[in-house]
Design an enzyme around this catalytic site. Sequence first.
Site, PDB file in Angstrom:
ATOM      1  N   SER A  50     -34.376  -7.446 -37.584  1.00 29.65           N
ATOM      2  CA  SER A  50     -33.962  -8.717 -38.165  1.00 29.65           C
ATOM      3  C   SER A  50     -33.360  -8.467 -39.561  1.00 29.65           C
ATOM      4  O   SER A  50     -32.406  -7.710 -39.700  1.00 29.65           O
ATOM      5  CB  SER A  50     -35.162  -9.676 -38.195  1.00 29.65           C
ATOM      6  N   ARG A  60     -40.360 -23.760 -41.826  1.00 32.44           N
ATOM      7  CA  ARG A  60     -40.840 -22.687 -40.950  1.00 32.44           C
ATOM      8  C   ARG A  60     -40.835 -23.135 -39.484  1.00 32.44           C
ATOM      9  O   ARG A  60     -40.507 -22.349 -38.584  1.00 32.44           O
ATOM     10  CB  ARG A  60     -42.245 -22.274 -41.365  1.00 32.44           C
ATOM     11  N   ASP A 118     -30.987 -13.982 -27.819  1.00 31.15           N
ATOM     12  CA  ASP A 118     -31.099 -14.175 -29.270  1.00 31.15           C
ATOM     13  C   ASP A 118     -30.033 -15.157 -29.739  1.00 31.15           C
ATOM     14  O   ASP A 118     -28.835 -14.878 -29.672  1.00 31.15           O
ATOM     15  CB  ASP A 118     -30.922 -12.831 -29.977  1.00 31.15           C
ATOM     16  N   HIS A 178     -34.947 -13.847 -30.498  1.00 27.31           N
ATOM     17  CA  HIS A 178     -34.884 -13.047 -31.722  1.00 27.31           C
ATOM     18  C   HIS A 178     -36.194 -12.327 -32.008  1.00 27.31           C
ATOM     19  O   HIS A 178     -36.195 -11.261 -32.628  1.00 27.31           O
ATOM     20  CB  HIS A 178     -34.525 -13.960 -32.902  1.00 27.31           C
ATOM     21  N   ASP A 179     -37.313 -12.893 -31.570  1.00 29.18           N
ATOM     22  CA  ASP A 179     -38.616 -12.289 -31.843  1.00 29.18           C
ATOM     23  C   ASP A 179     -39.002 -11.209 -30.841  1.00 29.18           C
ATOM     24  O   ASP A 179     -40.160 -10.763 -30.830  1.00 29.18           O
ATOM     25  CB  ASP A 179     -39.706 -13.372 -31.851  1.00 29.18           C
TER      26      ASP A 179
END
Length: 340
Positions: free
Chosen positions: A145, A206, A286, A316-317
């Site tokens: 990332s 968040r 992603d 993405h994670d």
Amino acid sequence: MSLAPVSCIDPTPAGPCLDDARPPAARRGEFDLDLALRHAGRRRLRLRYEDVGDVRAPAVLVAGGISAHRHLAAHAADAAPGWWDAQVGAGRVLDPARWRLLSIDWLGADGSLDAPIDPADQAAAIAALLDHLGVGVLHGFVGSSYGAMVGLQFAANFPARLDRLVAISGTHRAHPYASAWRALQRRAVALGALQCDDVDGLVLARQLALLSYRTPEEFGERFGPARVVEGRVRVAAEDYLDHCGNAYAQRTPPVAFLRLSESIDLQDVDPARIAIPVTLVAVEQDRLVPLAEVYALAQHLRGETRLRVLRSRYGHDAFLKEPGAIAAVLAEALDAGVPA
């Protein structure tokens, strides 16, 4: 350039083995440095780091997203879990018995630096860390990332100090769609500040970020339909988002989030300046780092380039949630040219 999907397998990588039965040494430190920030002039800053493993072993710098920190995994000096225990530790691909593992707290992570922070500034800080520790050349830089963005900056700006780079879910520039996501997150923090409620603003930011990290497929599998609770409709994912948002806000100063979020959007490095071997990892699902962006990066790098494409419902994670697949990539990249 090679292109191949990577399956989730558990590798047993080869690597340097030092003749020492003792637990790997772990050193935690900090030092002050003068750094000319790309957008904010010269500043006196403090860099915090961890250094785990034998100093004779090949050195590997490991860096994650903007919420990552210097503590990669539990070790003898600190038994608390780290942010990448899945990859770091005895018997894992990043085993401190075989590698000297270096890591840092990002500049600005403590909230003390309220100025624009370029990923190139983080790369310069890492070069200063190598000077401080007497490390001439890194065997590898493993970045995920934001860490991948910083790794690309390091490879471009300090090519003589790095043998190879593994860049996972990060490229040479921020995609405008992803930047738009982050801009809205920063507006949530600003709205909270206007109401003298920095914490709730950061919690909401968040929560928005988590939606960009993950995928509709995962949420469809994990969460059921909405329900009425005390006269209002509550969707099934809200409890999860509340937990994650509150946990993040408890450990992150709002200024740190804002400045590191901005830093992602400042990423700008010319791939043609990078001539060392690079392994790129992309995830089809992603939404922050589209596959097309990773292809564009691969096409313009000058050195030996490998591209590995994963398919993961975690988007993405995936670098956090697909340990087998990521371990296989790391083993392939780091063990090249290293005696067994």
